[in-house]
Each structure stands twice: as C-alpha cells, then as structure tokens.
Design a protein around this motif. Structure first.
Motif: not given
Length: 127
Positions: A50-52, A62-69, A103-106, A122-123
C-alpha cells in the motif's frame, strides 16, 4: 506537487504493480525472520504494498506529510509468484483544527482481477 488542494475526492490516481517473488520474500524475512508463511505472503507486507503504491502514484509530495493511520481488509493472502496491481483513489479530504487530512483507498487485485485485499490510509498533508 501533491498538496492538499491537488487531491480530488473520487479520483483514481493510477495503479502500481507488485510481484510477490522469492527476492522480495527473502528481503522481508531478513528483517522479520519469524514471519514466514510458506508460499503465502506475510500479512505485514500488505502495508508495504500500500505504501509503495502511495509513493509511486502520489508524487511529488511536499516534505512534512505525516502518516496518520492504515487499515486493511483481507480476502486472502497472495501466493509466491503472483503479480498484484493496486489502484490508489482519494476518498476523503477535510480540514480539522486547521490541519489538512487526506484519506486514500487502495484496492489490490491479482492477475485474474479478483480483489485480494483493500485498505485505507489517512495522511496529514503538510501543504
């Protein structure tokens, strides 16, 4: 640049391929030696797939995004040698307490087109 305003709810951002082969399994087991399941993919690899897909389709960021869940729904574990295709779709975006959340779905399918597993991530978007 994938900033908050770039995301469109309902839009698919393409797909990413992943072949579950001996080399990938060996790399996984080098880090997680007790996670072998014979010819079945270790369940933790779903997060990696999923991350790939996210990194390949939601780019540049941009720099600074945070993985939420992240959450997953498994239909079955892939078998060694299978090629999987994951489609990335924006399913929700909102601003909460002045923070921008996306929120992105896969949806990951096998070569026959059957859904193998799905997920939602969620990011917190930096910009």
């Amino acid at each position: 640049m994938f900033v908050y305003d770039h995301f469109e709810v309902g839009k698919a951002y393409g797909s990413d391929k992943f072949r579950f082969d001996d080399e990938r399994l060996a790399k996984w087991l080098a880090v997680y030696p007790d996670d072998g399941h014979g010819e079945l993919m270790p369940p933790g690899m779903t997060a990696m797939i999923q991350l790939q897909a996210y990194l390949s389709r939601i780019s540049p960021r941009p720099k600074g995004n945070v993985h939420g869940s992240q959450v997953f729904n498994m239909n079955r574990l892939p078998r060694l040698g299978e090629e999987l295709v994951t489609v990335v779709t924006c399913t929700k975006k909102e601003i909460r307490k002045e923070r921008k959340w996306v929120e992105t779905s896969y949806e990951t399918r096998d070569q026959a087109g059957a859904v193998v597993f799905t997920g939602i991530m969620t990011t917190l978007v930096a910009a």
